[in-house]
Every structure is written in structure tokens, then in C-alpha cells.
Design an enzyme around this catalytic site. Structure first.
Site, PDB file in Angstrom:
ATOM      1  N   HIS A 221       0.830  -1.201   0.000  1.00  5.13           N
ATOM      2  CA  HIS A 221       0.000   0.000   0.000  1.00  5.13           C
ATOM      3  C   HIS A 221       0.859   1.244   0.000  1.00  5.13           C
ATOM      4  CE1 HIS A 221       0.411   1.668   4.155  1.00  5.13           C
ATOM      5  NE2 HIS A 221       0.755   0.428   4.465  1.00  5.13           N
ATOM      6  N   CYS A 222       0.283   2.346  -0.496  1.00  3.58           N
ATOM      7  CA  CYS A 222       0.933   3.649  -0.440  1.00  3.58           C
ATOM      8  C   CYS A 222       0.117   4.537   0.492  1.00  3.58           C
ATOM      9  CB  CYS A 222       1.055   4.257  -1.835  1.00  3.58           C
ATOM     10  SG  CYS A 222      -0.509   4.501  -2.684  1.00  3.58           S
ATOM     11  N   ALA A 223       0.096   5.837   0.264  1.00  2.00           N
ATOM     12  CA  ALA A 223      -0.581   6.750   1.191  1.00  2.00           C
ATOM     13  C   ALA A 223      -2.088   6.580   1.199  1.00  2.00           C
ATOM     14  CB  ALA A 223      -0.232   8.197   0.841  1.00  2.00           C
TER      15      ALA A 223
ATOM     16  N   ARG B 229      -3.762   3.987  -1.278  1.00  2.00           N
ATOM     17  CA  ARG B 229      -4.222   2.881  -2.116  1.00  2.00           C
ATOM     18  C   ARG B 229      -3.679   1.526  -1.657  1.00  2.00           C
ATOM     19  NH1 ARG B 229      -3.978   5.367  -8.273  1.00  2.00           N
ATOM     20  NH2 ARG B 229      -4.393   7.527  -7.701  1.00  2.00           N
TER      21      ARG B 229
END
Length: 468
Positions: free
Chosen positions: A26-28, A30
Site C-alpha cells: 500500500h501507499c498513502a 491505495r
């Protein structure tokens, strides 16, 4: 049941079940799923799940937009028995679609290597801003021990950027992380840097080594780990099974490190200089056009996930000059404009739930997380998105004309502190005006364009399904 457990189970079910998931990261905002068969994922049902803001399929990932609480949802997904990285996959050949073109693979690689670095660069940059404020207002002397300690703390993330990249690139290229760090660490070894400073010629087995300072560089480290991935595979094929534990790491290090110093590092340095030249060209006399176009187009760049491909560009700019006046400036304009448009929708709506959702999304966008506002509010109603693009473009044009400069890698309201630097108060004032133009412009334009609220605002239940 835990708060996000059901959401995690619903997502897993609609992406094709546990057996269809190779791994998830995951990113910030998504969840990024790597699937065995992407055709098994039901994107329509995924988008309708309560708690999912949107779905963005790419050639190498299925991206599910959650919002700022993505970390909590990710934890619940992992709790369901899903692997968190590709190291747990037995058949690596199934991880990447064979039809994926080279460009998409490059973008995916850059995203995987660069995105995890942003928090460290932001934190280090903010410390540098604090130091700038301390000297500006005479809170600290730049000769004091406190200032000097804070100074090298702030410099740490930039100086050791090649090491950070080595760690993330090692995961991406599937090489031994410890060897990768050692190979790239040679670039920063005190003996090597002092040798360069002495001006004495450097060579290895008669081959010259260019005197290049690699601190805060980007491209040399990435190219080195990419090269090392092939060396590691080649060495593994030729070493006897009984001696692999000794020969493999030794040979990889002995081959990779000299090649990095003699060939790859200098080539990467030239590439970095070329990229810096391109940046300076784009920020030249017609730079205001580039900033305006990037700011206006940023929502659509975000939709495709291409915004991560811009990271090496602004990182290279900070590495070379300590400033940035193109990409991050455009992102600030775009993010604040998205926030202003979403807040206008909140003001105009008579539905309490829509007010709450749009307000939260607007605040999130102003703080740098735009997906809830973009997918859940502005894109859905269309006219707020148009208003945001127009306002961001206008603010970007203004910023380009006045050469608004950032001294900290930041793309949200917190960039207020990042305008303080060598250009003085004039740059801070211009930056503040740029930010106000973005927010207020999109807010007013949305109020004007979004006239028919009954058509714009759908049922509360439908909106809730689209905004995290």
C-alpha cells in the site's frame, strides 16, 4: 469484529479470492494488489463496496483507493493471510503480466523504489525549514551545537539517499538487500570521498574511476541495483551448490562494486546531470506554461498513477540544487484546488451526510491526500473537477511567472513552511498567494458552476459508497 475486517474480506472476495492474490502493498491512499489473473477481479463490485473510494487497474497492479486510513485496511487484509511482498511467491513468472510493455514496467519499478522514500525526505526537509526559521528570527546561532546537530539530522536523508534507494530497489529487483546496501554504500565510503577530495587519480586494476560525489544522488544507485540483479542470477548459475553460501555473496560483491564505481556510477551521474539540465530548461523563461499545464493536468495524471513517475524528477532537483519549482509547485496548486472544490460542494449541499463527506475529503486534499476528493466528490459531479483544474492552472501560471520555489519536498498546506529560503520573504508571499488562488479560486468557481444541487448530489447511500 474489527472495524475494517469486513471491508478487507469484501475486497479480497471481489479481487478473485485469496488464491488469486500474489501479494499486496500500500501507499498513502491505495491498496496495490498483484494478482495471478486480473480478469477474475470484479472492478464494478469493488467500486461499490462501502469504504472503497475508487478502483484504478494498471498493467502490473490492481489499485484500490481507500483514503488516509489505508494502513488500517491493509493490516486487516494481511490478517486474512495475504502476502505483503513478492518474496513469498513461488512462481515469480506469474507475478508480472507477460504482455506488460517496457514503459509500464519502468514506471512500476520507479514507483516501488521512490515512493517509500517520500516520508523520510519530507521529515528531513521540514527540519531544514525549522533551521531556516531559527536563523531568520535569531532563535539559534548557526554556530551553536544544537543547530549543528539538527543540521546533520536534516541532511541525513538526503546524504544517504543512495542507501535508502538500495534497500527499496533490492526488494523491487529481488536481490540480496544486505549486499545491495554494501555495494551502493561504497559510493559513500569515507575513504572514497576523501580520496576524491584529495584530487589524486583513482583506479582499479588499471581502470580509471571517475571522481564523482554520489551523496544525495538517485540514478546511480538505481542503475547499480538493476545491474546487480543480473550479476546475482549469473553467479548463482555458475557456483557449485555446496559453495553457494560462500561464493555467491563474495562474487556478487567483487563484481558489482567495481563495476558500479568504474561504469554504472559515472553513467548514472551523467544521466542525473542530463535530467537536471532538462529540469532547468523546463523551468526557464517559459516555465510558467509548464507549471500551469502540470497543475491543471495533475488530477488526470493521478488517475493513471503516473504521478509517482514524477518523483525522481523532483528528487533529482532537490539533490542537485536543494530547491524545486516545477512538479511539487504544480502538485500544491492541484491538491489545494481539489480541496477548495470539495469544500464548495460541502457548503452548497443540504444533505448533512454529503456535507460531512465532502468536508472531510476537502480537508484531506488540502493536507495532500486528494483521492477522496477527486474520486468521491469532484470527479463524480464533474463541474467541481473542471473548476479545480482551471484554478490550479491559473495558480500554477502565477507561480511560474514569479518562480515560486520550494526548499522542502512537500505538496500540501504544510508547504507554507517550505517557501522560506534564499529567496527571502518575497518567495513566501508569492507562495501564499499561489495557495490562496488555488483554494479560493476553485471554491468560488465550483459555487458558480455547480448550480443545480439536486442533480449534482445523489443519495446519501450512494455517495457513502464512493468516499472512504
Amino acid at each position: 469484529m474489527r472495524q475494517y475486517e469486513q471491508l478487507a474480506k469484501s475486497i479480497i472476495q471481489q479481487v478473485g479470492g485469496k488464491n488469486n492474490i500474489n501479494f499486496v502493498v500500500h501507499c498513502a491512499t491505495r491498496l496495490r494488489f498483484n494478482l495471478t489473473d486480473y480478469s477474475l477481479a470484479n472492478t464494478e463490485k469493488l467500486a461499490k463496496i462501502d469504504g472503497v473510494v475508487g478502483v484504478n487497474p494498471t498493467p502490473t497492479q490492481l489499485q484500490i483507493i481507500i483514503g488516509s486510513h489505508v494502513g488500517d485496511v491493509f493490516e486487516e487484509v494481511v490478517n486474512q493471510g495475504i502476502a505483503t511482498d513478492s518474496s513469498d511467491i513461488k512462481e515469480v513468472s506469474q507475478v508480472i503480466d507477460k504482455d506488460t510493455n517496457l514503459f509500464n514496467k519502468v514506471i512500476d519499478t520507479i514507483t516501488g523504489c521512490m515512493t517509500p522514500m517520500i516520508p523520510a525526505l519530507t521529515a528531513a526537509g521540514m527540519i531544514k525549514v525549522i533551521l531556516s526559521l531559527c536563523t531568520t528570527f535569531n532563535w539559534l546561532s548557526n554556530e551553536s551545537s544544537t543547530y549543528r546537530v539538527l543540521d546533520f539530522i536534516g541532511d541525513g536523508a538526503f546524504y544517504f539517499m543512495p542507501i535508502l534507494l538500495a534497500i527499496f530497489a533490492a526488494t523491487k529487483f529481488k536481490v540480496n538487500t544486505s549486499i545491495a546496501v554494501i555495494v551502493v554504500g561504497v559510493f559513500l565510503h569515507p575513504n572514497f570521498t576523501s580520496w576524491i577530495s584529495s584530487g589524486e587519480p583513482i583506479s582499479f586494476i588499471g581502470l580509471p574511476i571517475q571522481p564523482v560525489i554520489y551523496a544525495a544522488s538517485v540514478i546511480p544507485a538505481l542503475l547499480t541495483i538493476w545491474m546487480m540483479s543480473y550479476i546475482e542470477k549469473g553467479v548463482d548459475k555458475i557456483t557449485p551448490q555446496a559453495l553457494k553460501i560462500i561464493l555467491n555473496p563474495t562474487l556478487v560483491l567483487l563484481i558489482s562494486a567495481p563495476l558500479a564505481l568504474i561504469v554504472v556510477g559515472p553513467l548514472g551521474n551523467y544521466a542525473g546531470q542530463g535530467l537536471a539540465w532538462v529540469i532547468n530548461l523546463l523551468q526557464g523563461q517559459l516555465g510558467f506554461i509548464m507549471v500551469a499545464l502540470l497543475a491543471a493536468a495533475m488530477p488526470f495524471i493521478i488517475m493513471t498513477g503516473m504521478h509517482h513517475a514524477l518523483t525522481p524528477i523532483f528528487v533529482a532537483s532537490f539533490s542537485a540544487t536543494g530547491t524545486e519549482s516545477l512538479i511539487l509547485v504544480a502538485q500544491i496548486c492541484a491538491n489545494l484546488a481539489q480541496g477548495g472544490a470539495s469544500l464548495a460542494v460541502a457548503l452548497k449541499s443540504k444533505d448533512k451526510s454529503v456535507k460531512s463527506i465532502a468536508t472531510a475529503a476537502g480537508i484531506s486534499a488540502i493536507m495532500g491526500i486528494t483521492e477522496p476528493a477527486l474520486y468521491g466528490v469532484n470527479l463524480k459531479y464533474k463541474k467541481p473537477l473542471i473548476a479545480a483544474c482551471i484554478s490550479a492552472g491559473a495558480a500554477g501560471c502565477f507561480a511560474g511567472f514569479l518562480h515560486v520555489t520550494l526548499y522542502v519536498p512537500q505538496n500540501s498546506l504544510m508547504a507554507i513552511l517550505g517557501f522560506s529560503g534564499d529567496k527571502g520573504t518575497a518567495n513566501v508571499i508569492a507562495g501564499l498567494i499561489m495557495m490562496l488562488l488555488s483554494v479560493i479560486g476553485s471554491f468560488i468557481l465550483t459555487l458558480i458552476l455547480q448550480k443545480d444541487e439536486n442533480k449534482a448530489v445523489t443519495s446519501t447511500k450512494e455517495v457513502q459508497k464512493q468516499v472512504a
